[in-house]
Every structure is written in C-alpha cells, then in structure tokens.
Design an enzyme around this catalytic site. Structure first.
Site, PDB file in Angstrom:
ATOM      1  N   HIS A 156       0.825  -1.209   0.000  1.00  0.00           N
ATOM      2  CA  HIS A 156       0.000   0.000   0.000  1.00  0.00           C
ATOM      3  C   HIS A 156       0.861   1.262   0.000  1.00  0.00           C
ATOM      4  CE1 HIS A 156       0.909   0.927   4.207  1.00  0.00           C
ATOM      5  NE2 HIS A 156       0.838  -0.376   4.427  1.00  0.00           N
ATOM      6  N   ARG A 200      -6.111   0.846   3.880  1.00  0.00           N
ATOM      7  CA  ARG A 200      -4.991   1.413   3.125  1.00  0.00           C
ATOM      8  C   ARG A 200      -4.608   0.539   1.933  1.00  0.00           C
ATOM      9  NH1 ARG A 200      -3.411  -0.529   8.053  1.00  0.00           N
ATOM     10  NH2 ARG A 200      -1.498  -1.779   8.272  1.00  0.00           N
ATOM     11  N   GLU A 230      -1.618  -6.930   7.456  1.00  0.00           N
ATOM     12  CA  GLU A 230      -0.280  -6.672   7.991  1.00  0.00           C
ATOM     13  C   GLU A 230      -0.054  -7.516   9.241  1.00  0.00           C
ATOM     14  OE1 GLU A 230       2.678  -6.233   7.888  1.00  0.00           O
ATOM     15  OE2 GLU A 230       3.071  -4.087   7.700  1.00  0.00           O
ATOM     16  N   HIS A 244       0.597  -5.610   2.402  1.00  0.00           N
ATOM     17  CA  HIS A 244       1.386  -4.882   3.397  1.00  0.00           C
ATOM     18  C   HIS A 244       2.824  -5.382   3.418  1.00  0.00           C
ATOM     19  CE1 HIS A 244      -2.496  -3.409   4.991  1.00  0.00           C
ATOM     20  NE2 HIS A 244      -2.897  -4.597   4.571  1.00  0.00           N
TER      21      HIS A 244
END
Length: 206
Positions: free
Chosen positions: A10, A61, A88, A158
């Site tokens: 991202h 995100r 993440e 991520h």
C-alpha cells in the site's frame, strides 16, 4: 500462457508518516500515499498489464491503494477478493506506539528484535514467521491456482504479509527476507512457471 502475479505494498499511510506501529489498525492513505498508488497504476499501465482478478487485505490502506491502481489502468470494478489472511503483521501491545518512543520504553535492542527477527513476536502480536503461517496457506489455496490457470493476478497488501510471500517465491532465508525492503506503492511483477516457480521478477521501485 503467461502467468502474472503482481504484488504491491500500500501507499504511505497516515501512521507511516507518524512513524507508528500500525498492524491491524486502519489509518487512511496520505496525499503522498495516494500519489504513490496512482504512480503504481501508471507503471503497470505502461507495461500494458491487465488483470483478471485482484486480492487485498481487510484493511483500508491496501484496499484504497488497489482501487487507485485499477482506476489508473482502466479496470475500475475488477472482481476483488478481500481477506484478513493478507493483513499486515499484528504488532500486539505496541500497535499505535511511536517507534522512537518504543525504543525509549523497551530499549533499542529489544525493539530491533521485535521488528527484525523472524520468529520473536512483540507482546500480544505476531512474528514474521506467524504472519507467514496465515499468508502462505491462503496463497496456495486461493491465489496460486488462479495464476497457474493463466490468470493475471494483482495482490495489494502490506510490508510483512508481502515479505512472507516473497520469501517463498524467491526462496529466501529468514535472514535474507528481513533485509528486503519494500517501497510503499512499488509493484513487484513476477512471471511464474507452470509449477509456480519464478521465471522472472521485475521490481518497479525507483
């Protein structure tokens, strides 16, 4: 038959900018993050890549980054699968803490171990090894079969969930993957053989 897999971290988030441990929290992209995502789309458009299916995490995100990329390449509305398996790494008790403040509280060496060891998690959180243990089964079950079937796939996720994938794709050791930096909004383009091994890799980071 081409087998294309694109991985993209991202764009910069508000918490990246503030140097906070983000994990599973949900900050938005910064203006820079939006620009990074649009640039990623431009780079993929220049390569004339089109996708058959997209995967992303359960976090805003990554989803927003994917939306901006698809818009740039003219693929708004592409079928997208969202799953927290691609989230993440969970930073547990240090989530939301400024990294410099964490060093003051716990000591530089301890924070370095939490951030850069393979199998030592922060309190209440995940190590990179634990992150890989949820990412890789999902990849093998849901993503890789699509690629091997001849579909071009993009995954927006991520830094650490993608490191888990890259470690396997590129046959890296735990020591090697911990040194691998992934730029925000920088696509990595893989071409895979019919057995899932990597034929070529193109990192579009500057």
């Amino acid at each position: 038959m081409e087998r294309i897999l694109v991985l993209v971290r991202h764009g910069q988030s508000e918490w990246n900018l503030k140097n906070l441990f983000t994990g599973w929290k949900n900050p938005n992209l910064t203006e820079q993050g939006v620009a990074e995502a649009k640039k990623a789309g431009e780079q993929l458009r220049d390569l004339k890549l089109k996708f058959d299916l997209a995967f992303t995490s359960d976090l805003t995100r990554a989803q927003k980054t994917l939306e901006l990329i698809l818009s740039e390449i003219g693929q708004d509305g592409l079928e997208t699968v969202k799953n927290q398996a691609l989230n993440e790494r969970d930073y547990g008790d240090i989530t939301g803490m400024n990294k410099d403040e964490a060093r003051e509280k716990f000591g530089e060496e301890q924070v370095h171990i939490w951030r850069r060891s393979f199998d030592v998690p922060p309190p209440g959180g995940e190590s990179l090894k634990m992150t890989a243990e949820r990412v890789l089964p999902y990849y093998h079950k849901e993503i890789l079969p699509q690629v091997l079937g001849g579909k071009s796939i993009i995954v927006a996720a991520h830094g650490n969930s993608l490191r888990a994938l890259i470690m396997e794709l590129e046959n890296l050791t735990p020591e090697q993957i911990l040194k691998r930096e992934l730029g925000t909004g920088a696509p990595v383009v893989y071409r895979l053989a019919e057995d899932g091994s990597v034929i070529s890799v193109q990192d579009l980071a500057d």
